[in-house]
Design a protein around this motif. Structure first.
Motif: not given
Length: 179
Positions: A118, A124, A138, A147, A149
């Protein structure tokens, strides 16, 4: 593009560049008006996404927004948290971000990329209800998808230079390659 052509692109939806099983699915905040008008993600000349993608080693050369489909050959794709185009991200409501997070989760469950990246920490945090999230990997996963960020590559993000952004993107690339 004329101001009228850009304004006509408001609320338009820009198609994703996706396939199943990608290494990394990059996720922007939402399309800008120039991106929606041209049909190309991260199309604004001041946006640093394409240069940073190359500087970080994700692509062997600098791709132009019009070459976005070439990302698929590198196991990469692009989507957005919120699909509709606006002139600025601050035109989006918190509820649009949360709904975008739900839609994105379903998309990731279907496509199963190794990583969802993201680009925009605030996007996010809002989309996934993680107010204390920081740049980097994350704890949250979506199924088996990890994930990450990343900083927002917009030219308006003065907190990050292209070089420092490329370092963070490279950390993700190394993780995605299992290095």
């Amino acid at each position: 593009m004329t101001p009228e052509e850009l304004e006509a692109a408001r609320d338009r939806v820009l198609p994703d560049v996706v396939a199943g099983g990608l290494r990394v699915l990059f996720c922007g905040i939402n399309p800008g008006l120039l991106s929606a008008a041209t049909g190309h993600h991260f199309a604004r000349p001041g946006n640093r996404f394409w240069p940073v993608l190359h500087l970080s080693g994700f692509t062997p050369r600098l791709l132009a927004p019009a070459e976005q489909e070439e990302l698929l050959a590198h196991g990469l794709g692009i989507t957005n948290v919120v699909a509709r185009a606006t002139a600025r991200a601050d035109e989006l409501s918190a509820e649009e971000y949360r709904e975008g997070g739900r839609i994105l989760t379903a998309k990731v469950e279907r496509l199963r990329p190794r990583w969802l990246a993201v680009v925009g920490i605030t996007a996010y945090r809002t989309a996934f209800g993680e107010p204390r999230a920081v740049i980097g990997p994350q704890e949250r996963t979506i199924g088996t998808t990890r994930i990450w960020a990343l900083p927002n590559p917009s030219g308006l993000n003065a907190h990050w230079t292209a070089a420092s952004m490329a370092e963070e993107f490279a950390r993700l690339r190394e993780a995605a390659e299992g290095l």
